[in-house]
Design an enzyme around this catalytic site. Structure first.
Site, PDB file in Angstrom:
ATOM      1  N   ARG A 163      91.022  13.664  42.818  1.00  0.00           N
ATOM      2  CA  ARG A 163      90.264  15.083  43.002  1.00  0.00           C
ATOM      3  C   ARG A 163      90.173  15.831  41.982  1.00  0.00           C
ATOM      4  O   ARG A 163      91.059  16.296  41.395  1.00  0.00           O
ATOM      5  CB  ARG A 163      90.728  15.713  44.295  1.00  0.00           C
ATOM      6  CG  ARG A 163      90.783  14.875  45.643  1.00  0.00           C
ATOM      7  CD  ARG A 163      89.308  14.645  45.984  1.00  0.00           C
ATOM      8  NE  ARG A 163      89.581  14.169  47.468  1.00  0.00           N
ATOM      9  CZ  ARG A 163      89.064  12.922  47.541  1.00  0.00           C
ATOM     10  NH1 ARG A 163      88.439  12.128  46.639  1.00  0.00           N
ATOM     11  NH2 ARG A 163      89.090  12.156  48.861  1.00  0.00           N
ATOM     12  N   GLU A 164      89.187  16.627  41.388  1.00  0.00           N
ATOM     13  CA  GLU A 164      88.886  17.457  40.508  1.00  0.00           C
ATOM     14  C   GLU A 164      89.046  18.893  41.377  1.00  0.00           C
ATOM     15  O   GLU A 164      88.339  18.831  42.062  1.00  0.00           O
ATOM     16  CB  GLU A 164      87.524  17.393  39.675  1.00  0.00           C
ATOM     17  CG  GLU A 164      87.903  16.160  38.920  1.00  0.00           C
ATOM     18  CD  GLU A 164      86.461  15.688  37.767  1.00  0.00           C
ATOM     19  OE1 GLU A 164      85.455  16.905  37.993  1.00  0.00           O
ATOM     20  OE2 GLU A 164      86.489  15.148  37.100  1.00  0.00           O
ATOM     21  N   ARG A 184      75.794  38.832  37.175  1.00  0.00           N
ATOM     22  CA  ARG A 184      76.423  37.608  37.719  1.00  0.00           C
ATOM     23  C   ARG A 184      76.023  36.197  36.852  1.00  0.00           C
ATOM     24  O   ARG A 184      75.072  35.646  37.217  1.00  0.00           O
ATOM     25  CB  ARG A 184      76.729  37.389  39.234  1.00  0.00           C
ATOM     26  CG  ARG A 184      77.565  38.182  39.550  1.00  0.00           C
ATOM     27  CD  ARG A 184      79.048  38.615  39.316  1.00  0.00           C
ATOM     28  NE  ARG A 184      79.967  39.237  40.120  1.00  0.00           N
ATOM     29  CZ  ARG A 184      80.961  39.725  39.768  1.00  0.00           C
ATOM     30  NH1 ARG A 184      81.772  39.302  38.519  1.00  0.00           N
ATOM     31  NH2 ARG A 184      81.866  40.274  40.510  1.00  0.00           N
ATOM     32  N   ALA A 223      85.453  44.268  43.898  1.00  0.00           N
ATOM     33  CA  ALA A 223      86.217  43.014  43.758  1.00  0.00           C
ATOM     34  C   ALA A 223      86.743  42.864  42.725  1.00  0.00           C
ATOM     35  O   ALA A 223      86.389  43.293  41.615  1.00  0.00           O
ATOM     36  CB  ALA A 223      85.453  41.976  44.508  1.00  0.00           C
ATOM     37  N   GLU A 277      91.480  47.707  41.596  1.00  0.00           N
ATOM     38  CA  GLU A 277      90.222  47.531  41.596  1.00  0.00           C
ATOM     39  C   GLU A 277      89.249  48.513  42.118  1.00  0.00           C
ATOM     40  O   GLU A 277      88.083  49.075  41.771  1.00  0.00           O
ATOM     41  CB  GLU A 277      89.644  46.176  42.414  1.00  0.00           C
ATOM     42  CG  GLU A 277      90.330  44.846  41.397  1.00  0.00           C
ATOM     43  CD  GLU A 277      89.856  44.759  40.166  1.00  0.00           C
ATOM     44  OE1 GLU A 277      88.668  45.187  39.888  1.00  0.00           O
ATOM     45  OE2 GLU A 277      90.352  43.894  39.360  1.00  0.00           O
ATOM     46  N   GLU A 303      86.552  50.184  39.653  1.00  0.00           N
ATOM     47  CA  GLU A 303      85.300  49.845  39.940  1.00  0.00           C
ATOM     48  C   GLU A 303      84.152  51.014  40.191  1.00  0.00           C
ATOM     49  O   GLU A 303      83.119  51.047  40.086  1.00  0.00           O
ATOM     50  CB  GLU A 303      84.913  48.582  40.598  1.00  0.00           C
ATOM     51  CG  GLU A 303      85.333  47.221  40.203  1.00  0.00           C
ATOM     52  CD  GLU A 303      84.637  46.048  40.634  1.00  0.00           C
ATOM     53  OE1 GLU A 303      84.013  46.112  41.732  1.00  0.00           O
ATOM     54  OE2 GLU A 303      84.862  44.915  40.222  1.00  0.00           O
ATOM     55  N   GLY A 351      86.317  22.719  49.134  1.00  0.00           N
ATOM     56  CA  GLY A 351      86.146  21.205  48.901  1.00  0.00           C
ATOM     57  C   GLY A 351      86.668  20.934  47.462  1.00  0.00           C
ATOM     58  O   GLY A 351      86.739  19.963  47.048  1.00  0.00           O
ATOM     59  N   GLU A 353      91.133  28.842  45.076  1.00  0.00           N
ATOM     60  CA  GLU A 353      90.984  30.281  45.229  1.00  0.00           C
ATOM     61  C   GLU A 353      90.874  30.626  46.786  1.00  0.00           C
ATOM     62  O   GLU A 353      90.429  30.373  47.551  1.00  0.00           O
ATOM     63  CB  GLU A 353      89.519  30.633  44.581  1.00  0.00           C
ATOM     64  CG  GLU A 353      89.292  32.073  44.571  1.00  0.00           C
ATOM     65  CD  GLU A 353      88.297  32.665  44.259  1.00  0.00           C
ATOM     66  OE1 GLU A 353      88.034  33.784  43.505  1.00  0.00           O
ATOM     67  OE2 GLU A 353      87.098  31.970  44.378  1.00  0.00           O
ATOM     68  N   GLU A 393      82.577  45.126  31.728  1.00  0.00           N
ATOM     69  CA  GLU A 393      81.802  45.111  33.175  1.00  0.00           C
ATOM     70  C   GLU A 393      80.563  46.200  32.985  1.00  0.00           C
ATOM     71  O   GLU A 393      80.644  47.286  32.458  1.00  0.00           O
ATOM     72  CB  GLU A 393      82.731  45.449  34.415  1.00  0.00           C
ATOM     73  CG  GLU A 393      83.905  44.653  34.505  1.00  0.00           C
ATOM     74  CD  GLU A 393      84.774  44.778  35.667  1.00  0.00           C
ATOM     75  OE1 GLU A 393      85.035  44.099  36.677  1.00  0.00           O
ATOM     76  OE2 GLU A 393      85.540  45.894  35.789  1.00  0.00           O
TER      77      GLU A 393
END
Length: 176
Positions: A36-37, A62, A75, A92, A96, A115, A119, A141
């Site tokens: 699995r990667e 993003r 976040a 954060e 932010e 899958g 994280e 940012e």
């Protein structure tokens, strides 16, 4: 159907600033083996911050998904070794949106994409907000702060398309 397994080998394919990629080999209880990667990430924190009138969101580019102004809850990555997720959330929130909160409540912890990635994202509710000096995060940012009317929480849910924001805002709606 449940299958126990053990990791029998691991090879780092790429080590990056934000994540790394490994190829791990697993052996299942029936003797079968599989490669699995796995994208390894230190985890993240998301904050649903509201003052009773507004929920504070951010718009930011993003690049990974080609969106110049994704609407999200504040976040960040768990990038300070040993720092508890709630403390990362406090940092954060100040970085932010320039706010601190008197009350913190854990809403949910979830796997962002089980899958292929390890994280975990920890989502907190922050209330009792007050202004603080916005520290320099040292990151490049480009954040626009959005004070979304709390009375239109469903509109914020409709406008957000990333998992952490949807989970956080839906949890807020469920608890109201």
């Amino acid at each position: 159907m449940s299958a126990d397994f053990e990791r029998i080998s691991s090879e780092t394919l790429h080590e990056g600033k934000i994540a790394s990629v490994r190829r791990d080999r697993f052996r299942y209880d029936d003797g079968a083996e599989a490669d699995r990667e796995i994208v390894s990430h230190p985890g993240a924190v998301g904050i649903v911050a509201h003052d009773g009138e507004h929920v504070f969101l951010v718009r930011q580019p993003r690049e990974a998904i080609g969106v110049p102004d994704l609407l999200e809850i504040p976040a960040g990555k768990l990038d300070v070794e040993g720092e508890p997720p709630e403390d990362s959330g406090r940092r954060e929130l100040a970085e932010e949106i320039g706010k601190a909160a008197d009350h913190w409540e854990h809403l949910k912890t979830f796997w962002s994409s089980a899958g292929f990635s390890d994280e975990q994202v920890h989502v907190f509710l922050a209330t009792g907000l007050h202004d603080v000096e916005q520290p320099d995060s040292g990151e490049d940012e480009r954040i626009e702060i959005v004070a979304w009317p709390l009375a239109d929480l469903d509109g914020a849910i409709d406008a957000c398309t990333d998992a952490k924001s949807l989970i956080g805002l839906l949890e807020l709606r469920r608890r109201r």
